[in-house]
Design a protein around this motif. Structure first.
Motif, short mmCIF file in Angstrom:
data_model
loop_
_atom_site.label_atom_id
_atom_site.label_comp_id
_atom_site.label_asym_id
_atom_site.label_seq_id
_atom_site.Cartn_x
_atom_site.Cartn_y
_atom_site.Cartn_z
N PRO A 26 0.81 -1.23 0.00
CA PRO A 26 0.00 0.00 0.00
C PRO A 26 0.84 1.27 0.00
O PRO A 26 0.50 2.25 -0.67
N GLY A 28 4.05 1.69 -1.13
CA GLY A 28 4.77 1.87 -2.39
C GLY A 28 3.84 2.26 -3.53
O GLY A 28 4.13 3.18 -4.31
N LEU A 45 9.78 -1.43 -7.91
CA LEU A 45 10.44 -2.74 -7.93
C LEU A 45 9.84 -3.60 -6.82
O LEU A 45 9.90 -3.24 -5.65
N GLU A 46 9.26 -4.71 -7.19
CA GLU A 46 8.58 -5.59 -6.23
C GLU A 46 9.19 -6.98 -6.34
O GLU A 46 9.25 -7.56 -7.42
N ARG A 47 9.60 -7.51 -5.20
CA ARG A 47 10.28 -8.81 -5.22
C ARG A 47 9.34 -9.97 -5.53
O ARG A 47 9.75 -11.00 -6.04
N ALA A 60 -8.52 -5.01 7.69
CA ALA A 60 -9.60 -4.02 7.81
C ALA A 60 -9.03 -2.65 7.50
O ALA A 60 -8.01 -2.25 8.08
N LEU A 149 14.07 -8.15 -6.83
CA LEU A 149 14.51 -8.01 -5.44
C LEU A 149 15.64 -6.98 -5.36
O LEU A 149 16.68 -7.14 -6.01
N GLY A 181 8.46 -2.67 3.61
CA GLY A 181 7.87 -3.42 4.72
C GLY A 181 8.74 -3.54 5.95
O GLY A 181 9.79 -2.92 6.08
C1 FAD Z 1 -1.56 -10.58 10.47
C2 FAD Z 1 -1.59 -9.11 10.17
C3 FAD Z 1 -2.80 -8.44 10.15
C4 FAD Z 1 -2.85 -7.08 9.88
N1 FAD Z 1 -4.06 -6.47 9.83
C5 FAD Z 1 -4.14 -5.17 9.51
C6 FAD Z 1 -5.40 -4.55 9.39
O1 FAD Z 1 -6.45 -5.16 9.60
N2 FAD Z 1 -5.45 -3.23 9.04
C7 FAD Z 1 -4.31 -2.52 8.81
O2 FAD Z 1 -4.41 -1.33 8.48
N3 FAD Z 1 -3.10 -3.09 8.93
C8 FAD Z 1 -2.98 -4.39 9.27
N4 FAD Z 1 -1.75 -4.97 9.38
C9 FAD Z 1 -0.55 -4.16 9.15
C10 FAD Z 1 -0.34 -3.99 7.64
O3 FAD Z 1 -0.29 -5.26 7.03
C11 FAD Z 1 0.96 -3.24 7.34
O4 FAD Z 1 1.07 -2.13 8.19
C12 FAD Z 1 0.98 -2.79 5.87
O5 FAD Z 1 1.00 -3.91 5.03
C13 FAD Z 1 2.18 -1.90 5.58
O6 FAD Z 1 2.23 -1.60 4.20
P1 FAD Z 1 3.62 -1.32 3.49
O7 FAD Z 1 3.30 -0.92 2.09
O8 FAD Z 1 4.43 -0.40 4.32
O9 FAD Z 1 4.40 -2.70 3.52
P2 FAD Z 1 4.01 -4.14 2.95
O10 FAD Z 1 2.56 -4.28 2.79
O11 FAD Z 1 4.73 -5.13 3.79
O12 FAD Z 1 4.65 -4.13 1.49
C14 FAD Z 1 6.03 -4.20 1.31
C15 FAD Z 1 6.31 -4.74 -0.09
O13 FAD Z 1 7.70 -4.65 -0.35
C16 FAD Z 1 8.13 -5.83 -0.99
N5 FAD Z 1 9.57 -5.97 -0.71
C17 FAD Z 1 10.15 -6.22 0.49
N6 FAD Z 1 11.50 -6.22 0.38
C18 FAD Z 1 11.77 -5.96 -0.92
C19 FAD Z 1 12.99 -5.83 -1.66
N7 FAD Z 1 14.17 -5.95 -1.06
N8 FAD Z 1 12.90 -5.59 -2.98
C20 FAD Z 1 11.69 -5.46 -3.59
N9 FAD Z 1 10.52 -5.57 -2.95
C21 FAD Z 1 10.56 -5.81 -1.63
C22 FAD Z 1 7.27 -6.93 -0.35
O14 FAD Z 1 7.20 -8.07 -1.17
C23 FAD Z 1 5.93 -6.22 -0.21
O15 FAD Z 1 5.11 -6.38 -1.34
C24 FAD Z 1 -1.66 -6.34 9.64
C25 FAD Z 1 -0.44 -7.00 9.67
C26 FAD Z 1 -0.40 -8.38 9.92
C27 FAD Z 1 0.93 -9.07 9.92
#
Ligand code: FAD
Length: 477
Positions: A26, A28, A45-47, A60, A149, A181
């Motif tokens: 979300p 990115g 870039l997505e791994r 949610a 990656l 992440g």
């Molecule tokens: C069990 C669980 C339930 C949750 N429930 C909720 C909820 O109900 N509501 C809510 O708001 N939040 C919830 N969260 C928290 C939420 O999932 C995270 O806060 C959110 O996904 C963060 O988004 P992000 O884009 O920062 O990271 P992420 O969603 O983790 O995305 C990171 C992306 O980067 C990619 N990536 C990682 N390293 C590399 C690399 N070196 N090179 C290329 N790509 C890479 C990954 O594959 C991934 O697609 C929950 C978390 C968990 C674990």
């Protein structure tokens, strides 16, 4: 894409973009969408092989997202279920684990914006939502590469200048957004953080079930978020989507460190205990639920907002920046919000020709002024709330107090009303210690948020007189 990379290698030309976003979660995708709409040349870039490959389950999304991101207002995804009610179940101790009392609540009419007065959250599957966001970014003009990656960052004297992919390809951009992440490689490679401290991250485990859509419509309807509390079990949650269910926890209720100190370090066992509780089993049977997946993930869970989230040419967003809020570790809206802010700052920095750390510090400034930072007000107290709920004795006392008050004040036909109602005052007096514990958590939060103490408490001498100089501490006997 492979061919293009080969061509680049052969001709020796390095690919260049205005902005590289690492990670298509979300954070990115929102960063990429914002930057592409502003006319920037963006590469994501997505791994993984597709969005949310690691996040098999659902989540949610709170009404804040509908307030802040107009592009999701028309979003229609097959797994969506709107939540206009939330339910908290308080269970008796194991092994019985029956319902002692339950609060089902609709939205509050006092909520501060229209969407919050309509619904709490919409639940949906991450693979649908992350795909939806990634598609919006691509439609706006961003280029998205899967199976890519990022393993390295290249730096000149001051700033990150390019990213390196597994296999050695290097791609240049004046600004990189690390949206990768909780285990963020970009944070580590940029020297911002080696790893989270044990009290800054939690493990959350969950079981996903497929279920009957019609039964869920009847049985759960719009109560899409339900939580289960009980003496010694912290708290677990059950989310319902259009045709599936997700039961998760209990990592969200205690940091690893407090779990270790309480020697409760088996989150999967606690989750299974909750799943086996009779009220949960009855619900699962009623909706024909069939288990389909068990997963464990880490989430950052901090009680204050991180400051080390930028460097020359780099900004971290979402989980990479440690932004999930300190109660339920909700982090998707935070990732989207910070992704948008970072993309806006990237655009300004490139326009000014200054991508130094000193310039990108304005990303942190804007985040500090944003509702993302406000979510951390009272973070330390919120942690204590879960410590109280997770403490078998305190949780048991609170549960029985509410049961006693409810039954004796108005639910009982078993005894004369005048007798039962007269029990209310002794019940409250007996439970003063636990009530003071709760006040000791909430009142410092009110003060930290700049709010006034309620007049009766102010008249008693305020926080210091009630809870000691530090606030939040128990009163002298
Ligand atoms: C069990 C669980 C339930 C949750 N429930 C909720 C909820 O109900 N509501 C809510 O708001 N939040 C919830 N969260 C928290 C939420 O999932 C995270 O806060 C959110 O996904 C963060 O988004 P992000 O884009 O920062 O990271 P992420 O969603 O983790 O995305 C990171 C992306 O980067 C990619 N990536 C990682 N390293 C590399 C690399 N070196 N090179 C290329 N790509 C890479 C990954 O594959 C991934 O697609 C929950 C978390 C968990 C674990």
């Amino acid at each position: 894409m492979q061919e293009e990379n080969e061509r680049v290698k052969k001709t020796g030309k390095m690919e260049r973009y205005d902005l590289i976003v690492v990670g298509a979660g979300p954070g990115g995708s929102t960063a990429a969408l914002t930057a592409a709409e502003a006319g920037m040349k963006v590469l994501v870039l997505e791994r993984s092989r597709y969005p949310a490959e690691k996040n098999a389950g659902g989540f949610a999304l709170s009404s804040k997202a509908w307030r802040d991101f107009p592009f999701i207002r028309d979003m229609e995804l097959p797994s969506m279920r709107r939540g206009t009610q939330c339910v908290a179940h308080f269970l008796s101790p194991p092994p019985e684990m029956e319902e002692r009392f339950c609060i089902a609540s609709g939205v509050s009419r006092r909520a501060g914006y229209p969407e919050a007065r309509e619904f709490f959250t919409v639940t949906m599957l991450r693979r649908e939502f992350d795909r939806f966001l990634a598609d919006r970014a691509v439609e706006a003009g961003a280029e998205l590469r899967f199976t890519s990656l990022v393993t390295g960052l290249v730096k000149d004297a001051d700033n990150i200048t390019s990213v390196v992919l597994e296999g050695g390809d290097e791609i240049r951009a004046p600004v990189v957004i690390g949206a990768d992440g909780v285990m963020s490689a970009t944070a580590r490679l940029a020297g911002l953080r080696e790893k989270w401290r044990p009290d800054e991250v939690i493990s959350a485990c969950a079981v996903d079930y497929s279920a009957s859509r019609e039964r869920l419509d009847d049985v759960v309807h719009e109560a899409n978020f339900q939580a289960y509390f009980g003496p010694g079990m912290g708290g677990n949650y059950l989310m319902s989507y259009a045709d599936c269910i997700h039961i998760g926890g209990p990592g969200v209720t205690n940091s690893l460190i407090s779990r270790v100190s309480r020697t409760r370090i088996k989150p999967a066992r606690e989750l299974l205990e909750t799943i086996q509780a009779p009220p949960v089993q009855r619900l699962l049977r009623a909706v024909d639920a069939v288990p389909r997946e068990f997963h464990v993930h880490c989430v950052p869970w901090k009680d204050s907002m991180s400051e080390d989230i930028y460097a020359g040419g780099l900004m971290l967003v979402g989980d990479a920046a440690g932004l999930p809020e300190p109660l339920w570790a909700e982090g998707v809206w935070q990732a989207m919000y910070s992704g948008r802010l970072a993309a806006q700052v990237a655009q300004e920095a490139i326009g000014e020709g200054d991508v130094s750390a000193a310039y990108l510090a304005r990303y942190l400034d804007r985040l500090r002024d944003s509702p993302v930072a406000q979510e951390f007000i009272g973070g330390a107290q919120l942690r204590q709330l879960f410590e109280v709920l997770g403490d078998p004795q305190a949780a048991g006392e609170m549960t029985e107090m509410v049961v006693d008050l409810t039954v004796n004040m108005f639910m009982s036909g078993q005894e004369p009303k005048a007798q039962t109602v007269a029990r209310a005052v002794p019940i409250l007096m007996e439970n003063l210690p636990v009530l003071m514990k709760l006040l000791g958590i909430y009142l410092p939060m009110i003060q930290e948020g700049g709010g006034e103490l309620p007049p009766p408490l102010a008249a008693l001498g305020g926080m210091d007189a009630l809870f000691g100089a530090a606030g939040g501490e128990e009163p002298e006997p």
